[in-house]
Design a protein around this motif. Sequence first.
Motif, PDB file in Angstrom:
ATOM      1  N   ALA A  66      -2.154  -5.684  -8.718  1.00 39.28           N
ATOM      2  CA  ALA A  66      -0.838  -6.340  -8.677  1.00 39.28           C
ATOM      3  C   ALA A  66      -0.708  -7.358  -9.801  1.00 39.28           C
ATOM      4  O   ALA A  66       0.359  -7.469 -10.422  1.00 39.28           O
ATOM      5  CB  ALA A  66      -0.620  -7.019  -7.329  1.00 39.28           C
ATOM      6  N   ALA A  71       3.248  -7.728 -10.177  1.00 37.49           N
ATOM      7  CA  ALA A  71       4.005  -7.415  -8.966  1.00 37.49           C
ATOM      8  C   ALA A  71       3.839  -8.533  -7.943  1.00 37.49           C
ATOM      9  O   ALA A  71       2.775  -9.146  -7.838  1.00 37.49           O
ATOM     10  CB  ALA A  71       3.505  -6.103  -8.375  1.00 37.49           C
ATOM     11  N   ASP A  72       4.892  -8.771  -7.199  1.00 40.57           N
ATOM     12  CA  ASP A  72       4.878  -9.800  -6.155  1.00 40.57           C
ATOM     13  C   ASP A  72       4.284  -9.209  -4.882  1.00 40.57           C
ATOM     14  O   ASP A  72       4.932  -8.429  -4.190  1.00 40.57           O
ATOM     15  CB  ASP A  72       6.298 -10.294  -5.892  1.00 40.57           C
ATOM     16  CG  ASP A  72       6.365 -11.335  -4.771  1.00 40.57           C
ATOM     17  OD1 ASP A  72       5.300 -11.791  -4.291  1.00 40.57           O
ATOM     18  OD2 ASP A  72       7.500 -11.680  -4.381  1.00 40.57           O
ATOM     19  N   ILE A  73       3.060  -9.604  -4.582  1.00 43.04           N
ATOM     20  CA  ILE A  73       2.451  -9.123  -3.332  1.00 43.04           C
ATOM     21  C   ILE A  73       2.204 -10.286  -2.373  1.00 43.04           C
ATOM     22  O   ILE A  73       1.328 -10.210  -1.508  1.00 43.04           O
ATOM     23  CB  ILE A  73       1.173  -8.312  -3.584  1.00 43.04           C
ATOM     24  CG1 ILE A  73       0.074  -9.171  -4.211  1.00 43.04           C
ATOM     25  CG2 ILE A  73       1.463  -7.065  -4.392  1.00 43.04           C
ATOM     26  CD1 ILE A  73      -1.293  -8.550  -4.090  1.00 43.04           C
ATOM     27  N   SER A  76       1.240 -10.150   1.557  1.00 44.17           N
ATOM     28  CA  SER A  76       0.643  -8.827   1.736  1.00 44.17           C
ATOM     29  C   SER A  76      -0.500  -8.898   2.738  1.00 44.17           C
ATOM     30  O   SER A  76      -1.050  -9.967   3.021  1.00 44.17           O
ATOM     31  CB  SER A  76       0.126  -8.295   0.398  1.00 44.17           C
ATOM     32  OG  SER A  76      -0.899  -9.126  -0.108  1.00 44.17           O
ATOM     33  N   HIS A 104       7.523  -7.366  -0.230  1.00 41.13           N
ATOM     34  CA  HIS A 104       8.436  -7.731  -1.308  1.00 41.13           C
ATOM     35  C   HIS A 104       8.597  -6.643  -2.364  1.00 41.13           C
ATOM     36  O   HIS A 104       9.181  -6.900  -3.426  1.00 41.13           O
ATOM     37  CB  HIS A 104       7.970  -9.036  -1.966  1.00 41.13           C
ATOM     38  CG  HIS A 104       7.863 -10.168  -0.987  1.00 41.13           C
ATOM     39  ND1 HIS A 104       8.955 -10.714  -0.341  1.00 41.13           N
ATOM     40  CD2 HIS A 104       6.775 -10.829  -0.506  1.00 41.13           C
ATOM     41  CE1 HIS A 104       8.548 -11.667   0.478  1.00 41.13           C
ATOM     42  NE2 HIS A 104       7.238 -11.764   0.403  1.00 41.13           N
ATOM     43  N   LEU A 105       8.090  -5.454  -2.077  1.00 40.60           N
ATOM     44  CA  LEU A 105       8.198  -4.355  -3.040  1.00 40.60           C
ATOM     45  C   LEU A 105       8.944  -3.187  -2.424  1.00 40.60           C
ATOM     46  O   LEU A 105       8.883  -2.971  -1.211  1.00 40.60           O
ATOM     47  CB  LEU A 105       6.803  -3.881  -3.463  1.00 40.60           C
ATOM     48  CG  LEU A 105       5.917  -4.897  -4.175  1.00 40.60           C
ATOM     49  CD1 LEU A 105       4.560  -4.272  -4.479  1.00 40.60           C
ATOM     50  CD2 LEU A 105       6.567  -5.396  -5.446  1.00 40.60           C
ATOM     51  N   ASP A 106       9.627  -2.408  -3.280  1.00 44.40           N
ATOM     52  CA  ASP A 106      10.246  -1.193  -2.759  1.00 44.40           C
ATOM     53  C   ASP A 106       9.145  -0.169  -2.484  1.00 44.40           C
ATOM     54  O   ASP A 106       7.999  -0.319  -2.911  1.00 44.40           O
ATOM     55  CB  ASP A 106      11.317  -0.650  -3.717  1.00 44.40           C
ATOM     56  CG  ASP A 106      10.766  -0.200  -5.057  1.00 44.40           C
ATOM     57  OD1 ASP A 106       9.745   0.529  -5.087  1.00 44.40           O
ATOM     58  OD2 ASP A 106      11.355  -0.554  -6.095  1.00 44.40           O
ATOM     59  N   ALA A 109       7.156   1.366  -5.613  1.00 38.31           N
ATOM     60  CA  ALA A 109       6.265   0.405  -6.276  1.00 38.31           C
ATOM     61  C   ALA A 109       5.067   0.071  -5.384  1.00 38.31           C
ATOM     62  O   ALA A 109       3.936  -0.033  -5.863  1.00 38.31           O
ATOM     63  CB  ALA A 109       7.026  -0.863  -6.637  1.00 38.31           C
ATOM     64  N   ALA A 110       5.327  -0.074  -4.091  1.00 36.72           N
ATOM     65  CA  ALA A 110       4.254  -0.383  -3.147  1.00 36.72           C
ATOM     66  C   ALA A 110       3.238   0.756  -3.102  1.00 36.72           C
ATOM     67  O   ALA A 110       2.024   0.525  -3.125  1.00 36.72           O
ATOM     68  CB  ALA A 110       4.833  -0.644  -1.761  1.00 36.72           C
ATOM     69  N   GLN A 139       6.555  -1.881   4.428  1.00 38.46           N
ATOM     70  CA  GLN A 139       7.214  -3.048   3.858  1.00 38.46           C
ATOM     71  C   GLN A 139       7.533  -4.094   4.933  1.00 38.46           C
ATOM     72  O   GLN A 139       8.274  -5.021   4.668  1.00 38.46           O
ATOM     73  CB  GLN A 139       8.518  -2.646   3.146  1.00 38.46           C
ATOM     74  CG  GLN A 139       8.351  -2.277   1.698  1.00 38.46           C
ATOM     75  CD  GLN A 139       7.702  -0.920   1.507  1.00 38.46           C
ATOM     76  OE1 GLN A 139       8.040   0.032   2.165  1.00 38.46           O
ATOM     77  NE2 GLN A 139       6.775  -0.836   0.595  1.00 38.46           N
TER      78      GLN A 139
END
Length: 140
Positions: A66, A71-73, A76, A104-106, A109-110, A139
């Motif tokens: 990430a 990427a914003d994890i 998580s 926070h991810l679609d 992307a996740a 998500q």
Amino acid sequence: MKTLYTAEALATGAGRDGHGRTSDGTLDLDLAVPQAMGGSGDGTNPEQLFAVGYAACFHSALQVVAREAKADISDSAVGSRVHIGPNDAGGFQLAVELEVTLPHLDAEAAQQLADKAHEVCPYSNATRGNIDVTVTVTQD
């Protein structure tokens, strides 16, 4: 392989109904066969230890990939289930389910991050081709 760290532990007693301790003493616990397998359940078991280790390792791998992807994890989490059952050769085998939560991810992307973490994680590399490992992304 260039070794970066070595964990050392000793199991004593009756194996699954015994005692486990790391060489530095930070982990020192009684082990017990789970009730579902006919034991007392009055201690932890190897599958629980493996589940915690795999979840933590995979979460660390996820953080590494990430960062690289920016990427914003935040928020998580990685949950794990380690299953044990008989195999066709008279022994036992494991299977693992990992549930990766990336709120926070679609979805695309996740999933990409989880797939990349699965390539990087030492536990995933150790188990690949040996046991079934399923990675599911949510998500929530």
